[in-house]
Every structure is written in C-alpha cells, then in structure tokens.
Enzyme design. Structure first.
Site, PDB file in Angstrom:
ATOM      1  N   GLN A 178      41.692  33.787  29.516  1.00 40.46           N
ATOM      2  CA  GLN A 178      40.588  33.838  30.471  1.00 40.46           C
ATOM      3  C   GLN A 178      41.062  33.408  31.848  1.00 40.46           C
ATOM      4  O   GLN A 178      41.885  32.496  31.981  1.00 40.46           O
ATOM      5  CB  GLN A 178      39.434  32.920  30.054  1.00 40.46           C
ATOM      6  CG  GLN A 178      38.231  32.999  30.983  1.00 40.46           C
ATOM      7  CD  GLN A 178      37.112  32.055  30.602  1.00 40.46           C
ATOM      8  OE1 GLN A 178      37.002  30.974  31.149  1.00 40.46           O
ATOM      9  NE2 GLN A 178      36.277  32.479  29.649  1.00 40.46           N
ATOM     10  N   SER A 232      33.385  32.030  34.848  1.00 36.83           N
ATOM     11  CA  SER A 232      34.306  32.912  34.127  1.00 36.83           C
ATOM     12  C   SER A 232      34.398  34.239  34.864  1.00 36.83           C
ATOM     13  O   SER A 232      33.373  34.829  35.225  1.00 36.83           O
ATOM     14  CB  SER A 232      33.815  33.151  32.699  1.00 36.83           C
ATOM     15  OG  SER A 232      33.716  31.934  31.990  1.00 36.83           O
ATOM     16  N   ASP A 288      34.394  30.679  24.526  1.00 27.92           N
ATOM     17  CA  ASP A 288      34.147  30.452  25.950  1.00 27.92           C
ATOM     18  C   ASP A 288      33.868  28.990  26.257  1.00 27.92           C
ATOM     19  O   ASP A 288      33.728  28.615  27.414  1.00 27.92           O
ATOM     20  CB  ASP A 288      32.983  31.326  26.433  1.00 27.92           C
ATOM     21  CG  ASP A 288      32.961  31.476  27.948  1.00 27.92           C
ATOM     22  OD1 ASP A 288      34.039  31.586  28.548  1.00 27.92           O
ATOM     23  OD2 ASP A 288      31.861  31.484  28.530  1.00 27.92           O
TER      24      ASP A 288
END
Length: 288
Positions: free
Chosen positions: A279, A229, A205
């Site tokens: 993502q 996110s 991440d």
C-alpha cells in the site's frame, strides 16, 4: 460491530441488478469510510459475478475520493475477461454518481504447480504473551492521548495484539517494521474461502500505514499528518483457517514526497504464508 457476523452484514452487498450492487458503511474511528471496508465490499461484488468456481488470486485498487459514511456506495462490476484459466473483473465504487474507488481483481482456476514460501520469524512473541488493544484501553486508558483512547474505545469485530507497543509520549523514531497478531471475534469455523478472503482484505487495511510513520515518530503522528490510503494491492496464495491468531508482518521500505509505502505478509499461526499486501498512502505534514 462486535463480531464476525456483524462485519459480514456490512461486507455482503445488496444486489440491484445483474452486475450492480449496493453497500452501507460502518465507522471505525475515521470521519470517512474505512478503506478496508470498500476493498472487501468490492471483492464481494466481483465474486458475485464469478460462476465458474475460480478463486481470487490478486487485486489492485485505487482510492479516488474520501467516502461519505452517510451515503450508500454503489458497486458496478465490469466483466473484462473469462479466459481458459483466469477471470478478470473491474469494480467501480460510486457515491451520488461520483467514482470514489476502482479495483481490478483476478480469479484463477485450481491448478497444480510448484510450491514454496518464505518463513515466518520463528522467534516471534506469541499472542498469549501480549496485550491486546482492549487490554491497553482497560489498563492505560486514562493515561492515553484523547484521540488514541477514542480510537481504541470503538467496538471492533477484530482483536489486535502488537508485539511492540510504542509509548505515545516518547518522541522517538522507530524502525520501519511491525508485527501484529489479529483474530476475529465470533464463530469462523464454517466460512468458505471467498468469505475468508473478504474478511482478510478488510483486515489488511488496518495498521499498514502506521509502519511508514514509525521512522519519523519523533516529529510525525496521526494528529499532525493528513493521511489517506492511495492504493492497495493484495495477492492471495493459500486457503487458511480464521479460528486462531494470524500474524501481519509489516515493513516500510520508503517514505518520500509526502507519501509512505508499506508492504506486509500475513501468516497463519503455524507459519503458512496466506497473502501479501502493498500500500502507498498520503503522509502530508499539516503546517500550522
């Protein structure tokens, strides 16, 4: 956090009941809980309900609400399926009774089959020839924007070395690609695969949404964007070692409708493809 031991202290949850776990948070530069932490803690919770030796092969997650750093996170695991080859778990993370995150994870028994992978760029600059985030802070700290300097000053259990370091004062659009080497600090020689997957999930991440901002860098930056996110997916292909540098190779195929999409592959230094990540994140311009 300054080492892999400190990171694992955060990622390994306390057990409240058979399928219910609790975790604490550690800041990494954002006022909210770091998405990689919640991802990795949820994987820890899911793995704790796997008793048949199966290994994580994929996960898909949605971030529903910003996490509060000062409130513990409860992880409730639902056993969705234990089939002949695959086990599926659903994890809901909550704070004060409000769901902030959901994750589905698939675990697969060991099987023999065909094997191929894409190749890592053979001309990639090696980490010994690059500056780390720590090096950048030490050499250019007084010249960096205050927010960038403050972010780099936070102690981390991971060292990052980007192959290209953009000039924060140069308002120029950049290609939607990035290659970043990373390495954990501390002893990683005796970690099992499940633990290594949790650590890799945490790291996945970092940096990923940055590549979606790069094509708009003449106007957009972390200071004038609302970012978060939205979802995160990851596929785990092969066992690996964490005792050397690994490469996170990223690209952003699209940005539109105040959302940026990015995907990437993680390779070992010798070119083994370990995992792939995708993502989508919020990239909402702040209108002043």
């Amino acid at each position: 956090m300054t080492s892999v031991k400190d990171l694992l202290d955060i990622l390994i949850l306390d057990q409240l009941s058979e399928n219910n776990f609790e975790g604490k948070s550690e800041p990494v530069g954002s006022p909210n809980v770091f998405g990689g932490q919640v991802l990795a803690q949820a994987i820890n919770a899911a793995y704790r309900t796997i008793n048949n030796g199966r290994v994580l092969n994929s996960m898909h997650a949605y971030f529903l609400e910003a996490g509060n750093l000062n409130v513990s996170i409860e992880y409730q695991v639902s056993i969705m399926r234990d089939g002949g080859s695959f086990s599926v778990r659903r994890v809901t993370a909550s704070q004060k009774g409000i769901a902030i995150f959901i994750l589905s994870a698939s675990f697969h028994k060991e099987e023999k089959g065909y094997d191929h992978q894409i190749k890592m760029d053979p001309n990639i600059v090696q980490p010994e020839d690059l500056m780390s985030w720590t090096d950048i802070l030490e050499q250019f700290g007084d010249m960096l924007p205050q927010k960038t300097k403050a972010f780099l000053e936070i102690p981390r259990p991971i060292e990052f070395k980007p192959t290209v370091i953009p000039n924060p004062f140069e308002k120029k659009n950049l290609p939607p690609y990035a290659d970043i080497w990373f390495k954990l600090k501390g002893d990683t020689s005796k970690l099992d695969l499940a633990t290594k997957q949790k650590l890799l999930t945490y790291i996945s991440d970092y940096n990923i949404l940055s590549v979606a901002i790069q094509p708009h860098a003449s106007k957009a930056h972390w200071g004038n964007l609302q970012t978060a996110s939205l979802d995160h997916s990851m596929w785990y292909f092969r066992d690996f070692d964490l005792d050397d540098w690994m490469l996170f190779s990223l690209e952003s195929p699209s940005t539109s409708n105040a959302r940026g999409f990015a995907k990437g592959n993680i390779f070992t230094r010798d070119g083994k493809l370990v995992a792939s990540i995708a993502q989508e994140g919020l990239m909402r311009p702040i209108i002043k």
